[in-house]
Design a protein around this motif. Structure first.
Motif, mmCIF file in Angstrom:
data_model
loop_
_atom_site.group_PDB
_atom_site.id
_atom_site.type_symbol
_atom_site.label_atom_id
_atom_site.label_comp_id
_atom_site.label_asym_id
_atom_site.label_seq_id
_atom_site.Cartn_x
_atom_site.Cartn_y
_atom_site.Cartn_z
ATOM 1 N N PHE A 205 0.855 -1.184 0.000
ATOM 2 C CA PHE A 205 0.000 0.000 0.000
ATOM 3 C C PHE A 205 0.889 1.230 0.000
ATOM 4 N N GLU A 206 0.305 2.364 -0.329
ATOM 5 C CA GLU A 206 1.038 3.634 -0.327
ATOM 6 C C GLU A 206 0.625 4.404 0.921
ATOM 7 N N PRO A 207 1.443 4.366 1.969
ATOM 8 C CA PRO A 207 1.042 5.032 3.214
ATOM 9 C C PRO A 207 1.174 6.550 3.115
ATOM 10 N N ASP A 208 0.351 7.230 3.892
ATOM 11 C CA ASP A 208 0.479 8.673 4.060
ATOM 12 C C ASP A 208 1.841 8.909 4.717
ATOM 13 N N PRO A 209 2.683 9.772 4.153
ATOM 14 C CA PRO A 209 4.012 9.992 4.737
ATOM 15 C C PRO A 209 3.974 10.487 6.185
ATOM 16 N N ASP A 210 2.878 11.143 6.585
ATOM 17 C CA ASP A 210 2.778 11.655 7.955
ATOM 18 C C ASP A 210 2.115 10.668 8.914
ATOM 19 N N ALA A 211 1.653 9.529 8.395
ATOM 20 C CA ALA A 211 1.040 8.512 9.258
ATOM 21 C C ALA A 211 2.115 7.901 10.155
ATOM 22 N N VAL A 212 1.706 7.504 11.348
ATOM 23 C CA VAL A 212 2.633 6.884 12.287
ATOM 24 C C VAL A 212 2.858 5.434 11.877
ATOM 25 N N ALA A 213 4.111 5.129 11.542
ATOM 26 C CA ALA A 213 4.487 3.759 11.192
ATOM 27 C C ALA A 213 4.655 2.925 12.456
ATOM 28 N N HIS A 214 5.277 3.522 13.474
ATOM 29 C CA HIS A 214 5.483 2.812 14.736
ATOM 30 C C HIS A 214 5.799 3.826 15.832
ATOM 31 N N VAL A 215 5.245 3.584 17.002
ATOM 32 C CA VAL A 215 5.512 4.429 18.163
ATOM 33 C C VAL A 215 5.610 3.529 19.389
#
Length: 139
Positions: free
Chosen positions: A45-55
């Motif tokens: 998928f093409e994630p939103d660049p500002d979405a949190v990948a991991h925290v």
């Protein structure tokens, strides 16, 4: 090797705000990575660049991890539910009351008053403003 169980939660685009709020209440160390910070090639998928990948939030006795749900995710479950809660056990009723009050002051809603429990100690439940139910317990 030490083994433990940590909690991972996916939120619908509110992960950054939720973890920053929890960090204010619980203290500790917050490590957050967006897809912009660490582009991953070959993803389906093409994630939103500002979405949190991991925290990750680490505080004494706490390890929470999470990330934003991806658009079109077929497994989008409601966040607010009583089928689960994050049970946080503290040393005494004063600490428990401080945490409950902080969640309420931050836009949360009481689900069960924080009071003496029939089994001893104190117990209460609060939904934070993100819909996550926190159960607070003290001996």
């Amino acid at each position: 090797m030490s083994k433990f169980l940590a909690t991972y939660i996916s939120l619908p685009g509110t992960t950054r705000a939720a973890f920053e709020h929890w960090h204010e209440i619980l203290g500790g160390e917050l490590d957050l990575m967006t897809y912009r910070d660490n582009p991953m090639e070959g993803m389906p998928f093409e994630p939103d660049p500002d979405a949190v990948a991991h925290v990750t939030l680490r505080s004494p006795g706490v390890e929470l991890a999470g990330g934003d749900q991806m658009p079109g995710d077929d497994n989008q479950y409601p966040v607010r539910d009583t089928a689960y809660s994050l049970l946080y056990t503290l040393d005494n009723a004063e600490e428990g009351r401080r945490v409950i009050d902080a969640f309420l002051a931050g836009g949360g809603e009481s689900n069960m008053p924080f009071e003496e429990a029939p089994w001893g100690g104190w117990y209460g439940q609060v939904f934070d403003r993100f819909g996550v139910m926190w159960a607070i317990s003290t001996p």
